[in-house]
Scaffold this active site. Sequence first.
Site, PDB file in Angstrom:
ATOM      1  N   SER A   1       0.856  -1.193   0.000  1.00 31.81           N
ATOM      2  CA  SER A   1       0.000   0.000   0.000  1.00 31.81           C
ATOM      3  C   SER A   1       0.886   1.235   0.000  1.00 31.81           C
ATOM      4  O   SER A   1       2.039   1.177   0.467  1.00 31.81           O
ATOM      5  CB  SER A   1      -0.865   0.000   1.269  1.00 31.81           C
ATOM      6  OG  SER A   1      -1.477   1.261   1.463  1.00 31.81           O
TER       7      SER A   1
ATOM      8  N   TYR B   1      -1.392  -0.657  10.578  1.00 32.24           N
ATOM      9  CA  TYR B   1      -1.660  -1.051   9.186  1.00 32.24           C
ATOM     10  C   TYR B   1      -0.459  -0.693   8.317  1.00 32.24           C
ATOM     11  O   TYR B   1       0.054  -1.534   7.567  1.00 32.24           O
ATOM     12  CB  TYR B   1      -2.922  -0.344   8.672  1.00 32.24           C
ATOM     13  CG  TYR B   1      -3.224  -0.636   7.212  1.00 32.24           C
ATOM     14  CD1 TYR B   1      -3.691  -1.882   6.814  1.00 32.24           C
ATOM     15  CD2 TYR B   1      -3.010   0.343   6.236  1.00 32.24           C
ATOM     16  CE1 TYR B   1      -3.956  -2.146   5.472  1.00 32.24           C
ATOM     17  CE2 TYR B   1      -3.270   0.081   4.899  1.00 32.24           C
ATOM     18  CZ  TYR B   1      -3.742  -1.161   4.516  1.00 32.24           C
ATOM     19  OH  TYR B   1      -3.992  -1.431   3.196  1.00 32.24           O
TER      20      TYR B   1
HETATM   21  N1  LIG Z   1      -8.771  -0.402  -0.694  1.00 35.27           N
HETATM   22  C1  LIG Z   1      -7.688   0.346  -0.633  1.00 35.27           C
HETATM   23  O1  LIG Z   1      -7.752   1.584  -0.630  1.00 35.27           O
HETATM   24  C2  LIG Z   1      -6.319  -0.305  -0.583  1.00 35.27           C
HETATM   25  C3  LIG Z   1      -5.198   0.503  -0.768  1.00 35.27           C
HETATM   26  C4  LIG Z   1      -3.937  -0.064  -0.700  1.00 35.27           C
HETATM   27  C5  LIG Z   1      -3.803  -1.423  -0.460  1.00 35.27           C
HETATM   28  N2  LIG Z   1      -4.912  -2.191  -0.289  1.00 35.27           N
HETATM   29  C6  LIG Z   1      -4.724  -3.612  -0.004  1.00 35.27           C
HETATM   30  O2  LIG Z   1      -5.403  -4.369  -0.963  1.00 35.27           O
HETATM   31  C7  LIG Z   1      -5.689  -5.670  -0.440  1.00 35.27           C
HETATM   32  C8  LIG Z   1      -7.123  -6.040  -0.789  1.00 35.27           C
HETATM   33  O3  LIG Z   1      -8.000  -5.186  -0.088  1.00 35.27           O
HETATM   34  P1  LIG Z   1      -9.319  -4.590  -0.721  1.00 35.27           P
HETATM   35  O4  LIG Z   1      -9.158  -3.132  -0.762  1.00 35.27           O
HETATM   36  O5  LIG Z   1      -9.699  -5.316  -1.946  1.00 35.27           O
HETATM   37  O6  LIG Z   1     -10.358  -4.866   0.483  1.00 35.27           O
HETATM   38  P2  LIG Z   1     -11.407  -6.015   0.751  1.00 35.27           P
HETATM   39  O7  LIG Z   1     -12.482  -5.998  -0.262  1.00 35.27           O
HETATM   40  O8  LIG Z   1     -11.788  -5.881   2.188  1.00 35.27           O
HETATM   41  O9  LIG Z   1     -10.556  -7.337   0.519  1.00 35.27           O
HETATM   42  C9  LIG Z   1      -9.861  -8.020   1.530  1.00 35.27           C
HETATM   43  C10 LIG Z   1      -9.973  -9.497   1.216  1.00 35.27           C
HETATM   44  O10 LIG Z   1      -9.158 -10.237   2.122  1.00 35.27           O
HETATM   45  C11 LIG Z   1      -9.888 -11.384   2.544  1.00 35.27           C
HETATM   46  N3  LIG Z   1      -9.377 -11.777   3.858  1.00 35.27           N
HETATM   47  C12 LIG Z   1      -9.383 -11.018   4.991  1.00 35.27           C
HETATM   48  N4  LIG Z   1      -8.876 -11.737   6.000  1.00 35.27           N
HETATM   49  C13 LIG Z   1      -8.540 -12.949   5.495  1.00 35.27           C
HETATM   50  C14 LIG Z   1      -7.991 -14.123   6.051  1.00 35.27           C
HETATM   51  N5  LIG Z   1      -7.661 -14.203   7.347  1.00 35.27           N
HETATM   52  N6  LIG Z   1      -7.785 -15.196   5.229  1.00 35.27           N
HETATM   53  C15 LIG Z   1      -8.131 -15.126   3.931  1.00 35.27           C
HETATM   54  N7  LIG Z   1      -8.650 -14.041   3.345  1.00 35.27           N
HETATM   55  C16 LIG Z   1      -8.854 -12.974   4.125  1.00 35.27           C
HETATM   56  C17 LIG Z   1     -11.353 -10.924   2.576  1.00 35.27           C
HETATM   57  O11 LIG Z   1     -12.259 -12.004   2.394  1.00 35.27           O
HETATM   58  P3  LIG Z   1     -12.891 -12.817   3.626  1.00 35.27           P
HETATM   59  O12 LIG Z   1     -13.396 -11.795   4.597  1.00 35.27           O
HETATM   60  O13 LIG Z   1     -13.980 -13.618   2.997  1.00 35.27           O
HETATM   61  O14 LIG Z   1     -11.801 -13.668   4.174  1.00 35.27           O
HETATM   62  C18 LIG Z   1     -11.408 -10.004   1.382  1.00 35.27           C
HETATM   63  O15 LIG Z   1     -11.752 -10.713   0.204  1.00 35.27           O
HETATM   64  C19 LIG Z   1      -5.399  -5.582   1.059  1.00 35.27           C
HETATM   65  O16 LIG Z   1      -4.164  -6.210   1.337  1.00 35.27           O
HETATM   66  C20 LIG Z   1      -5.303  -4.097   1.310  1.00 35.27           C
HETATM   67  O17 LIG Z   1      -4.483  -3.786   2.412  1.00 35.27           O
HETATM   68  C21 LIG Z   1      -6.166  -1.666  -0.360  1.00 35.27           C
END
Ligand SMILES: NC(=O)c1ccc[n+]([C@@H]2O[C@H](COP(=O)([O-])OP(=O)(O)OC[C@H]3O[C@@H](n4cnc5c(N)ncnc54)[C@H](OP(=O)(O)O)[C@@H]3O)[C@@H](O)[C@H]2O)c1
Length: 252
Positions: free
Chosen positions: A146, A159
């Site tokens: 990130s 985080y």
């Molecule tokens: N959104 C942003 O602005 C942003 C910016 C920079 C980086 N990121 C990074 O992008 C990645 C994806 O996030 P996102 O934004 O797409 O959010 P999201 O929709 O909340 O996706 C997170 C995913 O991780 C899964 N997950 C959470 N805990 C888990 C576990 N213990 N085991 C297996 N799966 C797990 C969740 O599914 P389940 O709950 O079904 O397990 C969900 O599908 C993350 O690493 C986040 O830090 C996001």
Amino acid sequence: MTTRMTAVTDRVAVVTGAASGIGAATARHLIDHGASVVLVARRVDHLVDLANRLGPRALAAPADVTDPDAVAGLVDVAAALGTVDILVNNAGLMSANPLVDKREDEWRRMVEVNLTGTLNMTGAFLPQLLTAAASGRPADIVNVSSTGADYSMPGFAVYGATKAAISYLSAALRTELAARTLRVTDLKPGGVHTELASHTSNPPIREQLATAHERMRLLDPDDVADAIVYAITRPAHVCVSQLSVLPVDQAR
Ligand SMILES: NC(=O)c1ccc[n+]([C@@H]2O[C@H](COP(=O)([O-])OP(=O)(O)OC[C@H]3O[C@@H](n4cnc5c(N)ncnc54)[C@H](OP(=O)(O)O)[C@@H]3O)[C@@H](O)[C@H]2O)c1
């Protein structure tokens, strides 16, 4: 102009966090480009629904990435699709709160999911990735870090620390494994419109995150999925080591 994109047809990817957001979009893009994809997350209904929509090259593989036994089980499940040569470590959790609130439960969980989960998955699939690389095929790990790895914001200390650790891990893995032709990409998205903000319990920060899309045009998960596909479809001698993808409004 000729394209230098290499095909992902016949490649096998494991995408964590595939139940929603960036992971689900990445799985869709990889399937569209011809790969087979193992979909990993905890919510079985989301994974099964996505797998049904993506067709026979998608496999729902529910698992908690923090559980080493469940991750070991994924190796057997993934074998149904072939040797894994793409690992997208994307599962993540963001629970923002000021450090002085001492939410040790949230600290622990973010370290477990964001860092330990990535280590569990990497350890489990490295042998197959190295086998693929040794046979002359491209082999990729994409770690979703990130911009929070580089810039601190009040409330996001733990985080950001987990994401800084992921970026460091990516660089260290690259150093250790480049000689064996395994490519490692450290992907740093800026703000993306997903469920991520919904896990934050602090009311003001939660409100601030929930309305971010009113202040700026956030990225769509597809924008990040595009970047991941870009990284893994470079010619075999090219490693996209770091890639930042920001909303234009965040890039000023
Ligand atoms: N959104 C942003 O602005 C942003 C910016 C920079 C980086 N990121 C990074 O992008 C990645 C994806 O996030 P996102 O934004 O797409 O959010 P999201 O929709 O909340 O996706 C997170 C995913 O991780 C899964 N997950 C959470 N805990 C888990 C576990 N213990 N085991 C297996 N799966 C797990 C969740 O599914 P389940 O709950 O079904 O397990 C969900 O599908 C993350 O690493 C986040 O830090 C996001």
